[in-house]
Design an enzyme around this catalytic site. Sequence first.
Site: not given
Length: 273
Positions: A51-52, A227
């Site tokens: 996950d960003y 994301d």
Amino acid sequence: MHTSYHQAVAGTGRLSSSDPNLQNIPVRSAEGRRIRSAFIAPPGWQILSADYSQIELRIMAHLSGDSGLLAAFHAGHDVHRATAAEVFSLSEEQVTPEQRRAAKAINFGLIYGMSAFGLARQLGIGRHEAQAYMDRYFQRYPGVQAYMESTRKRAQRDGYVETLFGRRLYLEQIAARNAAHRAGAERAAINAPMQGTAADIIKRAMLAVDAWLDGHQDAYLLMQVHDELVLEVQADAVDDVRDAVRECMAGAAELAVPLIVDIGVGKHWNEAH
């Protein structure tokens, strides 16, 4: 169970999911976590979630060029705590949980065009106090306010805004006589370059991860949730896949701040996230 992804539904360019919608499963509620616990890897495999971290705020820092935001991200600070320290004129160690929560609401609220009234309602404070928070924020991060104003003017002039990679979102209501319609288009003008750039980056990351996975039989890309990329990985390949996925995602764009990727691994999706 197989979802369907659509590229031409969300105006920002994000993929949307249907039948079933896997992108609307809450992560903070107990019920949502129970649902995520039902996504279980087969024996000998693990779920890997990549996950960003705060990607839209990082894009805001890049697009606005604000020196305060850039410095906070480059120093690896908790950006919400750093913002609270700036807004309340404290050291980061002095910031209380309530002050950090207020700064987080401001950081994310500005991206979505939140007004002082909306911030007041979210924090449970008076509108004048919320306005004072926002005023201090813009005093500390003048580059953000300048970016927002220039984006509004550019949208009014051109009728569209662009992502970092040149993809356009046309704003039909940006010159509307109806003030509410025009205000909505102005909020979209500020938000779309950030959400749209985030959408572009995760798609570029998916292509990079897919290219790396080509020929590998020990990992599969299962789904994309905003994301986040979710993979199924053989247990003995987790370390190699984790390193490769992080490198692919971190290298999906060159921003003025680092792209940080948080990765978790577990027997099911909830344990990995």
